[in-house]
Scaffold this motif. Structure first.
Motif, PDB file in Angstrom:
ATOM      1  N   ALA A 167      -7.843   2.593  -5.097  1.00 55.65           N
ATOM      2  CA  ALA A 167      -6.534   3.064  -4.658  1.00 55.65           C
ATOM      3  C   ALA A 167      -6.356   4.569  -4.794  1.00 55.65           C
ATOM      4  O   ALA A 167      -5.279   5.049  -5.114  1.00 55.65           O
ATOM      5  N   TYR A 171      -5.753   7.930  -2.963  1.00 55.58           N
ATOM      6  CA  TYR A 171      -5.182   8.181  -1.647  1.00 55.58           C
ATOM      7  C   TYR A 171      -4.657   9.594  -1.504  1.00 55.58           C
ATOM      8  O   TYR A 171      -4.582  10.373  -2.463  1.00 55.58           O
ATOM      9  N   GLN A 173      -4.441   4.384 -15.960  1.00 58.39           N
ATOM     10  CA  GLN A 173      -5.031   3.188 -15.347  1.00 58.39           C
ATOM     11  C   GLN A 173      -5.534   2.290 -16.455  1.00 58.39           C
ATOM     12  O   GLN A 173      -6.434   2.660 -17.188  1.00 58.39           O
ATOM     13  N   ARG A 202     -10.103   1.237  -1.179  1.00 63.74           N
ATOM     14  CA  ARG A 202      -9.188   0.103  -1.319  1.00 63.74           C
ATOM     15  C   ARG A 202      -9.059  -0.381  -2.758  1.00 63.74           C
ATOM     16  O   ARG A 202      -7.976  -0.662  -3.223  1.00 63.74           O
ATOM     17  N   VAL A 206      -0.388  -1.436  -6.294  1.00 67.03           N
ATOM     18  CA  VAL A 206      -0.717  -0.132  -6.844  1.00 67.03           C
ATOM     19  C   VAL A 206       0.431   0.819  -6.553  1.00 67.03           C
ATOM     20  O   VAL A 206       1.014   0.792  -5.468  1.00 67.03           O
ATOM     21  N   TRP A 207       0.803   1.599  -7.559  1.00 65.47           N
ATOM     22  CA  TRP A 207       1.792   2.646  -7.320  1.00 65.47           C
ATOM     23  C   TRP A 207       1.231   3.954  -7.854  1.00 65.47           C
ATOM     24  O   TRP A 207       0.769   4.017  -8.992  1.00 65.47           O
ATOM     25  N   SER A 208       1.242   4.966  -7.002  1.00 67.19           N
ATOM     26  CA  SER A 208       0.788   6.291  -7.405  1.00 67.19           C
ATOM     27  C   SER A 208      -0.628   6.226  -7.982  1.00 67.19           C
ATOM     28  O   SER A 208      -0.949   6.924  -8.933  1.00 67.19           O
ATOM     29  N   GLY A 209      -1.439   5.344  -7.407  1.00 64.69           N
ATOM     30  CA  GLY A 209      -2.822   5.231  -7.857  1.00 64.69           C
ATOM     31  C   GLY A 209      -3.012   4.341  -9.067  1.00 64.69           C
ATOM     32  O   GLY A 209      -4.135   4.063  -9.473  1.00 64.69           O
ATOM     33  N   ILE A 210      -1.930   3.870  -9.662  1.00 63.92           N
ATOM     34  CA  ILE A 210      -2.023   3.063 -10.882  1.00 63.92           C
ATOM     35  C   ILE A 210      -1.809   1.584 -10.549  1.00 63.92           C
ATOM     36  O   ILE A 210      -0.824   1.227  -9.905  1.00 63.92           O
ATOM     37  N   ARG A 211      -2.740   0.756 -11.020  1.00 62.71           N
ATOM     38  CA  ARG A 211      -2.680  -0.673 -10.730  1.00 62.71           C
ATOM     39  C   ARG A 211      -1.693  -1.399 -11.629  1.00 62.71           C
ATOM     40  O   ARG A 211      -1.569  -1.078 -12.809  1.00 62.71           O
ATOM     41  N   GLN A 254       0.856  -5.425   3.228  1.00 64.31           N
ATOM     42  CA  GLN A 254       0.523  -3.995   3.216  1.00 64.31           C
ATOM     43  C   GLN A 254       1.685  -3.171   3.765  1.00 64.31           C
ATOM     44  O   GLN A 254       2.044  -2.139   3.209  1.00 64.31           O
ATOM     45  N   TYR A 271      -4.177  11.739  -4.754  1.00 65.30           N
ATOM     46  CA  TYR A 271      -4.007  10.902  -5.950  1.00 65.30           C
ATOM     47  C   TYR A 271      -5.352  10.266  -6.226  1.00 65.30           C
ATOM     48  O   TYR A 271      -5.897   9.555  -5.386  1.00 65.30           O
ATOM     49  N   PHE A 280       4.442   2.046  -2.781  1.00 65.66           N
ATOM     50  CA  PHE A 280       3.568   1.047  -3.384  1.00 65.66           C
ATOM     51  C   PHE A 280       2.443   0.755  -2.390  1.00 65.66           C
ATOM     52  O   PHE A 280       2.592   0.979  -1.193  1.00 65.66           O
ATOM     53  N   VAL A 281       1.333   0.249  -2.889  1.00 64.14           N
ATOM     54  CA  VAL A 281       0.210  -0.095  -2.016  1.00 64.14           C
ATOM     55  C   VAL A 281      -0.219  -1.516  -2.334  1.00 64.14           C
ATOM     56  O   VAL A 281      -0.367  -1.864  -3.512  1.00 64.14           O
ATOM     57  N   PHE A 282      -0.392  -2.322  -1.292  1.00 70.94           N
ATOM     58  CA  PHE A 282      -1.010  -3.631  -1.483  1.00 70.94           C
ATOM     59  C   PHE A 282      -2.476  -3.485  -1.109  1.00 70.94           C
ATOM     60  O   PHE A 282      -2.798  -3.194   0.031  1.00 70.94           O
ATOM     61  N   THR A 283      -3.361  -3.659  -2.088  1.00 68.60           N
ATOM     62  CA  THR A 283      -4.778  -3.412  -1.819  1.00 68.60           C
ATOM     63  C   THR A 283      -5.564  -4.694  -1.572  1.00 68.60           C
ATOM     64  O   THR A 283      -6.773  -4.670  -1.455  1.00 68.60           O
ATOM     65  N   ASP A 311      -9.044  -4.938 -12.082  1.00 68.53           N
ATOM     66  CA  ASP A 311      -8.913  -5.483 -10.735  1.00 68.53           C
ATOM     67  C   ASP A 311      -9.212  -6.985 -10.773  1.00 68.53           C
ATOM     68  O   ASP A 311      -9.850  -7.474 -11.715  1.00 68.53           O
ATOM     69  N   LEU A 317       1.243   7.925 -16.547  1.00 69.72           N
ATOM     70  CA  LEU A 317       0.743   6.543 -16.593  1.00 69.72           C
ATOM     71  C   LEU A 317      -0.774   6.567 -16.568  1.00 69.72           C
ATOM     72  O   LEU A 317      -1.386   7.386 -15.887  1.00 69.72           O
ATOM     73  N   GLY A 372      -6.335   7.996  -8.418  1.00 67.60           N
ATOM     74  CA  GLY A 372      -6.457   6.608  -8.871  1.00 67.60           C
ATOM     75  C   GLY A 372      -6.725   6.507 -10.360  1.00 67.60           C
ATOM     76  O   GLY A 372      -6.964   5.428 -10.873  1.00 67.60           O
ATOM     77  N   LYS A 373      -6.715   7.624 -11.075  1.00 69.84           N
ATOM     78  CA  LYS A 373      -6.923   7.588 -12.531  1.00 69.84           C
ATOM     79  C   LYS A 373      -5.641   7.965 -13.260  1.00 69.84           C
ATOM     80  O   LYS A 373      -5.261   7.355 -14.242  1.00 69.84           O
ATOM     81  N   THR A 374      -4.937   8.979 -12.735  1.00 68.76           N
ATOM     82  CA  THR A 374      -3.628   9.319 -13.288  1.00 68.76           C
ATOM     83  C   THR A 374      -2.638   9.284 -12.131  1.00 68.76           C
ATOM     84  O   THR A 374      -3.029   9.312 -10.967  1.00 68.76           O
ATOM     85  N   SER A 375      -1.339   9.236 -12.460  1.00 67.11           N
ATOM     86  CA  SER A 375      -0.381   9.017 -11.398  1.00 67.11           C
ATOM     87  C   SER A 375       0.120  10.297 -10.734  1.00 67.11           C
ATOM     88  O   SER A 375       0.797  10.238  -9.725  1.00 67.11           O
ATOM     89  N   TYR A 415      -5.387   5.817   2.585  1.00 66.94           N
ATOM     90  CA  TYR A 415      -5.981   5.148   1.426  1.00 66.94           C
ATOM     91  C   TYR A 415      -7.488   5.207   1.571  1.00 66.94           C
ATOM     92  O   TYR A 415      -8.059   4.671   2.514  1.00 66.94           O
TER      93      TYR A 415
END
Lengths: 361, 319
Positions: A72, A74, B296, A69, B130-135, B45, A10, B58-61, B300, B294, A12-15, A66
């Protein structure tokens, strides 16, 4: 090839995740894309990922790595993937942390360490804080504190000025303290009670005077209370209880109500045991004071017997005994102590006996 | 896009959480409390990573370092306010009346800090979700929240508390309607009047049934939260629905209580795990949003001061 078992990247730009092949090295891994994207067969440049800086999570049969950080980005690697273990261990070794080390320990060991730290911390605080406090607080500051407490207390009570004078003469006739000047106040109150404040003040209720049968018993009471003052017992328990209660309230901030009630009950029991130890100490040192003043320490036993008699008549009036349980043990101790000094000669202290006659009436 | 059901679930287990709590306790004790921000980051996390939507966690960054900095700033703010108040009260430089005025002003400052802390907490917490790379993101305005807060407190006082449900819903609506995930946004349509009747009914029926209705009251409150929540993206929507019954709530809460009582609190990690799993399992989601598309869009945000201030005031994470 079954793409369901492939790791997904993934960005971090599209889901949507992109399937990748992973090649592992000692310090990094390479991700290779060779799959259709947006309907076109695009061969993207491989990405190199350094193990250092990566974090992991185990979620539902996948290892999530990950990479970045803040962005995001991953990677989701199924447990069935051949490189799963290599990647997991490489990332752990590249990012050493206390948290990670402890997390690898057995949960029983962790629980044990936790309990040891709690108990150790409790005893350290319960003993170190009073010890340091007693070093820092001087007897004159202690006296100021005691005077403030006394003022607050005496404002609501009626003093017996004649008996106060007489009992003070008795106290002065005895050598009760080397450090503190002992000052007695007699309060008009039927309750059978007496207590010491930090710094030299002793409060005696008329109720306890009424239950006594001799001047020596009064001397025993004063010696006992003076010993509390000499050994700085009230300051010590004050420091101890405040230190412990602060720590407990911090430690249990987010624990459940049940646990906090239990801990507080346990602490009440423990502090009761602590105060009993202080009473034993004051009994022993008080009787030593009697011997030093040439008064027969058996007076302490007699005092205890009088209090026991008074307790039989009106239990709710004897505050002195209710905070000092196990009277029989104290009587036994007093007898044992007196037996050691049986061969001594005890003279009659004229001030004690003369003033006792006046106090009695 | 086709209509579909979405899956939300909590995959964590009590033993893992217990282990994390133990390690956090140990490190916090031996560092005399300084580890706390890192402990909090580790816990978040873990919990985030075990919560999945469409099988993606989900991710806690957020990091301990950020929360430690926030902790120091929050501590500074608290010390300045309380120190100033104490100084005014002790030195008496403004005279008796003046001191009271200054202290009253300080109370207002503390009241104003609460919404500011919530604002900061929401910004930080969602920017780090963050979910699936999307904040995620929180786009509310801090002064708008302050206004809602002061209006709420004012009317709550003059109506002797009756305004509280309206205050609560205005706050929740404002907060949730400003939560985004990428280019999708949440919407909440709860109203004070409806919330007031749920609570009034719950209160009296609980008394009349000697407490038994309380579980159904909790069910209604949960449903009022979930059923009024939706996620929208362009002209697509996902709706939420509570599937929990009063009986489900009774079972959850009674078992939790028994677990805590009979283990003297040791079972807390398992209780938290069961409760999270219960919540996720009892929310049904359906709609036509394509989550693969989705984008981004949220920025941040690294300042955890509000997050830590909320910790100091102990209001947790309000919704």
């Amino acid at each position: 090839m079954n793409s369901a078992a492939l790791p997904l990247y993934y960005d971090g730009k599209t889901s949507a995740g992109q399937p990748v092949d992973i090649i592992t090295h000692e310090k990094e891994m390479e991700l290779h894309f060779a799959f259709p994207e947006n309907g076109f067969h695009v061969v993207k440049e491989p990405i190199t990922i350094n193990y250092k800086g990566c974090t992991t999570a185990h979620v539902a049969e996948h290892l999530y790595v990950y990479i970045n950080r803040s962005g995001a980005a991953y990677l989701a690697i199924p447990f069935t993937h051949p490189s799963y273990r290599t990647i997991r261990d490489s990332i752990m070794h590249a990012n050493p942390s206390w948290f990670g080390k402890l997390m690898n320990m057995h949960v029983g060991v962790l629980a044990f360490v936790f309990v040891i730290l709690l108990v150790g911390g409790y005893f350290a605080i319960a003993n170190v804080v009073p010890w340091v406090g007693l070093k820092i607080i001087s007897p004159s500051q202690e006296k100021q504190m005691g005077d403030k407490l006394f003022q607050a207390f005496v404002d609501t009570e009626e003093t017996d000025s004649q008996k106060t004078r007489l009992v003070n003469e008795v106290a002065n006739a005895l050598q009760l303290s080397k450090t503190y000047s002992i000052q007695v106040t007699v309060i008009k109150n039927k309750e059978v009670n007496a207590f010491a404040l930090p710094g030299g003040r002793i409060v005696v209720y008329t109720g306890i005077l009424k239950s006594m049968k001799s001047g020596d018993e009064l001397a025993a009471l004063l010696s006992h209370e003076a010993s509390h003052i000499n050994k700085r017992h009230s300051l010590r328990s004050l420091l101890r209880s405040s230190a412990v209660s602060i720590v407990i309230s911090i430690a249990l901030n987010d624990a459940s109500g049940v646990a906090s009630v239990l801990v507080q009950k346990a602490e009440t029991l423990r502090s009761l045991g602590y105060s009993r130890n202080l009473e034993r100490e004051a009994d022993a040192s008080g009787m030593q004071l009697l011997v030093d003043n040439h008064i027969n320490p058996i007076a302490m036993r007699n005092l205890m017997l009088r209090l026991q008699e008074a307790y039989g008549k009106a239990p709710d009036m004897i505050a002195f005994l209710s905070t000092h349980p196990a009277t029989q043990e104290r009587i036994d101790n007093a007898v044992a102590f007196s037996n050691k000094y049986r061969s001594r000669e005890y003279a009659v202290n004229t001030v004690v006996s003369k003033n006792w006659e006046l106090i009695k009436n | 896009m086709n209509y579909q059901n979405y899956q939300l679930s909590y995959k964590g287990n009590g033993l893992d959480y217990f282990r994390i709590m133990l390690v956090n306790f140990i490190l916090t004790i031996i560092t005399f409390g300084l580890y706390y921000p890192w402990a909090k980051a580790r816990t978040l996390q873990y919990m985030y990573s075990q919560t999945t939507f469409q099988n993606q966690p989900f991710v806690f960054t957020g990091t301990g370092n950020q929360m430690f900095k926030g902790f120091i700033k929050a501590l500074g703010i608290i010390l300045v306010i309380y120190g100033f108040g104490l100084y005014i009260a002790v030195s008496n430089i403004f005279g008796r009346g003046g001191t009271q005025l200054v202290l009253l002003a300080l109370y207002l400052v503390i009241f104003a800090i609460m919404p500011l802390a919530i604002h900061g907490s929401y910004r930080y917490r969602f920017a780090k979700t963050v979910w699936s790379g999307i904040r995620f993101g929180y786009t509310g305005d801090r002064w708008a929240l302050v206004r809602i807060f002061f209006k709420g407190i004012f009317f709550t006082i003059i109506t002797l508390g009756f305004y509280l449900p309206w205050f609560h819903m205005n706050l929740r609506r404002y907060l949730l309607c400003n939560v985004r995930i990428g280019n999708a946004r949440f919407a909440y349509k709860g109203e004070g009047a409806e919330y007031f009747w749920i609570n009034l009914k719950g209160y009296f029926l609980t008394i009349l049934t000697l407490g038994i209705y309380w579980f159904w009251w909790q069910k209604e409150l949960f449903a009022y939260f979930v059923d009024n929540l939706a996620l929208t993206k362009d002209d697509e929507i996902m709706l939420c629905k509570s599937m929990a019954t009063g009986g489900d709530f009774a079972k959850l809460i009674i078992v939790n209580l028994l677990l805590i009582i009979f283990t003297l609190g040791i079972a807390i990690p398992w209780v938290v795990t069961r409760t999270l799993a219960f919540v996720m399992d009892h929310i049904a989601l359906d709609g036509i949003i394509n989550f693969d598309q989705l984008r981004q869009e949220q920025e941040d945000y690294n300042d955890a001061t509000g997050e830590d201030l909320s910790d100091f005031f102990d209001f947790g994470f309000i919704i």
